[in-house]
Motif scaffolding. Structure first.
Motif: not given
Length: 313
Positions: A265-293
């Motif tokens: 357990q524990g955080p990555d010593p060279v990374d930061e904790f981040q909650d989920r990012f919204s990609i709504e703007a990229a979906q709306r304005d750019l038509g972006y959708e991730p294709r690869v699970s």
């Protein structure tokens, strides 16, 4: 779309020997689009793509390469992650910030149609939120790398506002997949599984990360490059998944049932904790959708690593 397939002006791609830049150059080649691929050292990729050697600090050479005109710039050239150049902060500033300013000036002088900056979610630093994190969240970078991305984004936005350059910054989350050779937990787990080695990590079982497959990252950059308009100057782009490294290990075991992976357990010593990012703007304005699970990406990455190992003498 503003891209005219009949144009003979090339797209300038920096960082073309890196993970994202190389994949982008290959995609442009597949689309039969004109481009100039730049990196610090000249080379020819396995795909036969010529990379022109040019340090982005050499402004005279950069402008000489663009003297016949350019259509756009996609700026991927930089130190690529908080784990890189940690002991050389001056180099980080010169490459990541001054290099971006040089490329923006190139785009302005040569009247480029579009400038796309390859930024990073590291610009946010630690971010906790009950709701998906949008682009307008206050940026608090926790590393010099993250700060270099913030500075470059602000310079990019200033060029857009002051000089009318059509420009945007795409904040990519952790990019993985074929071609990644720098530090990567996904690659480490795969390589260990292929070699029947145990994977032992003193952190991570409960630490979340948001991955994006390299092809999806390229999709987002091309979408920003060719969008008819850019309502925003920044966009979050992820694979739309958020998993702990412990959950990532379970996905790797789905590909390699005998994988021996133990994380503490524990955080990555060279990374930061981040909650989920919204990609709504990229979906709306750019038509972006991730294709690869994530599962599909792990399988594809494993096939690439295995094939590369088999080719070695």
């Amino acid at each position: 779309m503003t891209f005219d397939p009949g144009t003979n002006r090339p797209v300038l791609v920096t960082g073309a020997a890196g993970l994202v830049g190389r994949a982008l150059a290959r995609r442009l080649a597949d689309q039969r689009r004109a481009f100039i691929a730049l990196d610090r050292v000249a080379s020819i990729t396995e795909d036969g793509i010529e990379i022109v050697g040019c340090d982005l600090g050499d402004v005279h050479r950069v402008h000489a390469l663009a003297r016949q005109g350019i259509d756009a710039v996609v700026h991927c050239g930089a130190f690529s992650g908080p784990m890189v150049a940690r002991d050389t902060p001056h180099a980080m500033v010169q490459v990541n910030i001054v290099g971006t300013a040089n490329m923006l000036e190139l785009a302005r002088v040569h009247e480029a149609r579009r400038f796309v900056y390859c930024s990073s979610t590291s610009a946010y630093g630690v971010v906790r939120s009950a709701m998906p994190v949008t682009e307008d969240c206050l940026l608090r970078p926790a590393s010099l790398y993250g700060a270099s991305k913030v500075a470059s984004e602000y310079i990019t936005t200033s060029y857009a506002q002051q000089y009318g350059l059509s420009a945007t910054s795409v904040r990519l989350s952790w990019v993985y997949g074929p071609g990644r050779t720098t530090d990567c937990v996904v690659r480490t787990m795969i390589e260990d599984a292929l070699a029947a080695r145990p994977t032992r990590m003193a952190f991570g079982s409960d630490f979340p990360r948001q991955y994006i497959y390299v092809d999806d990252a390229v999709d987002s950059l091309l979408a920003a490059l060719d969008a008819e308009s850019l309502p925003r100057t920044t966009y979050n782009v992820t694979g739309n998944t958020r998993v702990t490294l412990g959950e990532l290990a379970e996905l790797v075991r789905g590909v390699f049932p005998n994988a021996d992976i133990v994380l503490q357990q524990g955080p990555d010593p060279v990374d930061e904790f981040q909650d989920r990012f919204s990609i709504e703007a990229a979906q709306r304005d750019l038509g972006y959708e991730p294709r690869v699970s994530l599962e599909q990406g792990i399988r594809s990455y494993a096939e690439w690593i295995d094939a590369r190992e088999r080719r070695r003498p």
